[in-house]
Design a protein around this motif. Structure first.
Motif: not given
Length: 366
Positions: A9-20
């Motif tokens: 879940l932490v990886a998912v959140v960090l990935y969404l940050v990379e999408c910004c």
């Protein structure tokens, strides 16, 4: 198993940050979202008075963000003004230099330097291009500068050239896109299934090794491509490559790190016409055309604004854009609209709330 779920879940959140992607105030972006390509300015996005955040399509690894901005300086045959062409009157008088007063022009990281004065360009490549352009103009007599300046304006507005570069970019980044997709698949598909079906031990060490290996491969590919497209940006090249190599999650969005700066020196009108054609770009084009129609008080800046608006007008005419078209009114109570953003008003308001100092127009007026 709970700690592995939390880690995922932490990886998912960090990935969404990379999408910004942060878009500064005054700049524009073309962003690929779930609704397709959308154009927006930094001031229109969620953020603060310095800019806003664009959220890109999380499943697009082929370059989902393009930044663009007009040149931060205005150039005439007689001199240079430290202000862009399309922002009307300035709160304070911008710095200006005649070509006879200019003794040195250079670029330093993301800044253009004129006589030691730094002007933020936002891009090392744009700063280098502007420095080369000004040094070329300094060598010319005043009578020949106008044609060279107009030629540079036409280049920045060349939609066909932008389209060709974008097509070539898609081909050149094919291997990097494959690596990014492999990293994405490993992290969000292969690793979760393997851990659930086979257990984390000792499988996790092999998954981590594969992920780190893909990060190193992505870093090398990004470094080579960055040198091809952004040769003057040596410092940024190492920063990007090291960040991707040391933080493999960034490898899943590595192409965005290249596409983001690909057209930064091109005028936003041209980039939007090339990448985001159709009704979705109409509001962005209207805002830019309105801002460009405001006369500047400085003579050199007004000369550049007039030359730029002439070429932008030709481009918009070729695309079929009608700057005089009024908005479609569905509420009969609406009596006024904003000519810049097409905001609709029913009360006694005289200026637009979203576009400061823009007077409203009565329906049927001009």
């Amino acid at each position: 198993m709970a700690e592995w779920l939390l880690l995922w879940l932490v990886a998912v959140v960090l990935y969404l940050v990379e999408c910004c992607s942060w878009v500064r105030n005054g700049a524009w972006c073309c962003c690929r979202s779930v609704r397709g390509w959308q154009a927006s300015s930094g001031s229109r996005l969620f953020g603060n008075d310095r800019g806003g955040i664009a959220f890109c399509h999380p499943l697009a690894q082929s370059g989902a963000i393009l930044h663009c901005a007009e040149w931060p300086i205005s150039i005439s045959p007689t001199g240079v003004v430290d202000a862009p062409a399309s922002q009307g009157s300035q709160e304070s008088t911008p710095a200006s230099w005649s070509f006879e007063e200019i003794t040195s022009v250079s670029s330093s990281v993301d800044d253009l330097r004129i006589n030691g004065v730094s002007i933020a360009a936002g891009s090392a490549v744009l700063a280098a291009d502007m420095a080369a352009h000004l040094n070329e103009l300094r060598e010319l007599p005043e009578s020949k500068r106008a044609s060279v300046i107009r030629l540079a304006i036409k280049h920045n507005l060349d939609v066909k050239d932008i389209g060709k570069i974008w097509e070539d970019f898609q081909k050149q980044t094919a291997s990097l896109k494959r690596t990014a997709r492999m990293s994405f698949a490993l992290l969000f598909v292969v690793a979760p299934l393997a851990i659930v079906l086979l257990g984390p031990y000792p499988l996790w060490i092999y998954l981590l090794a594969g992920w780190l290996g893909l990060g190193v491969i992505s870093a090398r590919q990004l470094f080579v491509l960055h040198k091809k497209y952004f040769k003057p940006a040596g410092f940024d090249r190492w920063v990007q490559a090291l960040s991707v190599g040391s933080f493999p999650l960034a490898a899943t969005r590595a192409v965005d790190r290249l596409s983001k700066e690909l057209f930064y020196g091109r005028h936003p009108v041209a980039v939007i016409c090339a990448i985001c054609p159709g009704p979705s770009a109409e509001s962005a084009l209207r805002e830019q055309w309105f801002d460009l129609s405001i006369a500047a008080s400085e003579p050199a800046r007004e000369w550049y604004r007039s030359a730029l608006s002439l070429e932008v007008g030709k481009l918009l005419e070729r695309t079929g854009f009608d700057a005089t078209r009024q908005p479609t009114i569905e509420d009969p109570a609406v009596v006024k609209f904003c000519p810049r953003c097409h905001g609709q008003f029913t009360g006694a308001a005289e200026v637009c709330h979203d576009c400061p100092d823009v007077a409203l127009i009565a329906l049927g007026g001009s």
